[in-house]
Scaffold this active site. Structure first.
Site, PDB file in Angstrom:
ATOM      1  N   GLY A  46     -58.568  -9.143  10.732  1.00 54.65           N
ATOM      2  CA  GLY A  46     -57.580  -9.533  11.726  1.00 54.65           C
ATOM      3  C   GLY A  46     -57.675 -11.020  12.006  1.00 54.65           C
ATOM      4  O   GLY A  46     -58.730 -11.625  11.816  1.00 54.65           O
ATOM      5  N   GLN A  51     -56.473 -18.791  16.687  1.00 50.97           N
ATOM      6  CA  GLN A  51     -57.639 -19.079  15.840  1.00 50.97           C
ATOM      7  C   GLN A  51     -57.342 -20.133  14.781  1.00 50.97           C
ATOM      8  O   GLN A  51     -58.263 -20.720  14.219  1.00 50.97           O
ATOM      9  CB  GLN A  51     -58.123 -17.807  15.137  1.00 50.97           C
ATOM     10  CG  GLN A  51     -58.742 -16.795  16.080  1.00 50.97           C
ATOM     11  CD  GLN A  51     -59.202 -15.571  15.313  1.00 50.97           C
ATOM     12  OE1 GLN A  51     -58.428 -14.663  15.081  1.00 50.97           O
ATOM     13  NE2 GLN A  51     -60.460 -15.561  14.910  1.00 50.97           N
ATOM     14  N   CYS A  89     -66.011 -11.681  14.577  1.00 53.80           N
ATOM     15  CA  CYS A  89     -64.798 -12.492  14.699  1.00 53.80           C
ATOM     16  C   CYS A  89     -64.868 -13.609  13.671  1.00 53.80           C
ATOM     17  O   CYS A  89     -65.925 -14.209  13.470  1.00 53.80           O
ATOM     18  CB  CYS A  89     -64.741 -13.082  16.113  1.00 53.80           C
ATOM     19  SG  CYS A  89     -63.285 -14.091  16.413  1.00 53.80           S
ATOM     20  N   LEU A  90     -63.746 -13.881  13.022  1.00 47.24           N
ATOM     21  CA  LEU A  90     -63.735 -14.958  12.018  1.00 47.24           C
ATOM     22  C   LEU A  90     -64.036 -16.317  12.647  1.00 47.24           C
ATOM     23  O   LEU A  90     -64.392 -17.257  11.951  1.00 47.24           O
ATOM     24  CB  LEU A  90     -62.379 -14.995  11.296  1.00 47.24           C
ATOM     25  CG  LEU A  90     -62.095 -13.837  10.339  1.00 47.24           C
ATOM     26  CD1 LEU A  90     -60.729 -14.001   9.703  1.00 47.24           C
ATOM     27  CD2 LEU A  90     -63.173 -13.731   9.260  1.00 47.24           C
ATOM     28  N   HIS A 131     -58.870  -6.525  19.915  1.00 48.33           N
ATOM     29  CA  HIS A 131     -59.512  -7.808  19.639  1.00 48.33           C
ATOM     30  C   HIS A 131     -58.470  -8.919  19.442  1.00 48.33           C
ATOM     31  O   HIS A 131     -58.585  -9.998  20.025  1.00 48.33           O
ATOM     32  CB  HIS A 131     -60.392  -7.652  18.386  1.00 48.33           C
ATOM     33  CG  HIS A 131     -61.145  -8.879  17.979  1.00 48.33           C
ATOM     34  ND1 HIS A 131     -62.523  -8.949  17.994  1.00 48.33           N
ATOM     35  CD2 HIS A 131     -60.717 -10.089  17.524  1.00 48.33           C
ATOM     36  CE1 HIS A 131     -62.887 -10.158  17.574  1.00 48.33           C
ATOM     37  NE2 HIS A 131     -61.819 -10.871  17.280  1.00 48.33           N
ATOM     38  N   GLU A 132     -57.443  -8.605  18.636  1.00 47.39           N
ATOM     39  CA  GLU A 132     -56.437  -9.636  18.346  1.00 47.39           C
ATOM     40  C   GLU A 132     -55.561  -9.907  19.570  1.00 47.39           C
ATOM     41  O   GLU A 132     -55.210 -11.067  19.837  1.00 47.39           O
ATOM     42  CB  GLU A 132     -55.587  -9.262  17.132  1.00 47.39           C
ATOM     43  CG  GLU A 132     -56.375  -9.054  15.835  1.00 47.39           C
ATOM     44  CD  GLU A 132     -57.393 -10.148  15.523  1.00 47.39           C
ATOM     45  OE1 GLU A 132     -57.170 -11.311  15.888  1.00 47.39           O
ATOM     46  OE2 GLU A 132     -58.433  -9.813  14.926  1.00 47.39           O
ATOM     47  N   HIS A 135     -57.276 -12.249  21.904  1.00 48.50           N
ATOM     48  CA  HIS A 135     -57.226 -13.660  21.483  1.00 48.50           C
ATOM     49  C   HIS A 135     -56.008 -14.372  22.073  1.00 48.50           C
ATOM     50  O   HIS A 135     -56.058 -15.571  22.354  1.00 48.50           O
ATOM     51  CB  HIS A 135     -57.117 -13.770  19.954  1.00 48.50           C
ATOM     52  CG  HIS A 135     -58.452 -13.850  19.255  1.00 48.50           C
ATOM     53  ND1 HIS A 135     -59.377 -14.832  19.512  1.00 48.50           N
ATOM     54  CD2 HIS A 135     -59.003 -13.074  18.290  1.00 48.50           C
ATOM     55  CE1 HIS A 135     -60.441 -14.658  18.741  1.00 48.50           C
ATOM     56  NE2 HIS A 135     -60.247 -13.588  17.983  1.00 48.50           N
TER      57      HIS A 135
HETATM   58 ZN    ZN Z   1     -61.511 -12.745  16.648  1.00 45.16          ZN
END
Ligand code: ZN
Length: 149
Positions: A46, A51, A89-90, A131-132, A135
């Site tokens: 995701g 981000q 998380c990326l 999660h997304e 963000h």
């Molecule tokens: Zn994330």
């Protein structure tokens, strides 16, 4: 398509609230394509626009290879149950932490054609949706309540 730079935890942009998309322009579609490529290259499931430094309410999710969900202006409209799992998380590579999330989540969003749809996810997909969406409000998984250490 192009790969975008993923901001890391500590970058102020990740703590800001993203603005809704009012019109799905070619630029927005290109951004979505780039986000998908960036997510795949980074090996994530995701990615949210903040981000990559864009404060717009857009996220992409690919929990199952080949099935990409594009979420524009997503809103969680239903959730139930509970799960405690490790999450990463990326924007925080190599780190994982336990979070408490609903087991089932239904989100309403638009796709790139401007069509409103609903997506219901369970388990990992439910986590990814939460999660997304977080963000887009400047919230990170490390803020999410957990019952475990
Ligand atoms: Zn994330």
């Amino acid at each position: 398509m192009a790969r975008l730079k993923i901001l890391k935890f500590g970058e102020p942009t990740l703590r800001k609230t993203a603005r809704p998309v009012e019109e799905i322009t070619p630029r927005i579609k290109m951004l979505i394509d780039d986000m998908i490529e960036t997510m795949r290259h980074a090996g994530g499931c995701g990615l949210a626009a903040p981000q990559v430094g864009v404060l717009r309410r857009i996220a992409v999710i690919e929990v199952e290879e080949g099935t990409v969900y594009e979420l524009i202006n997503p809103k969680i409209i239903m959730y139930s149950g509970e799960q405690h799992e490790q999450e990463g998380c990326l924007s925080n590579p190599g780190e994982y932490g336990y979070t408490k999330r609903p087991m089932h989540v239904t989100v309403r969003a638009m796709n790139r054609d401007g069509e409103t749809y609903e997506l219901t996810g369970e388990g990992l997909l439910a986590r990814a949706i939460c999660h997304e969406c977080d963000h887009l409000d400047g919230k990170l998984y490390i803020d999410v309540e957990t019952d475990r250490a």
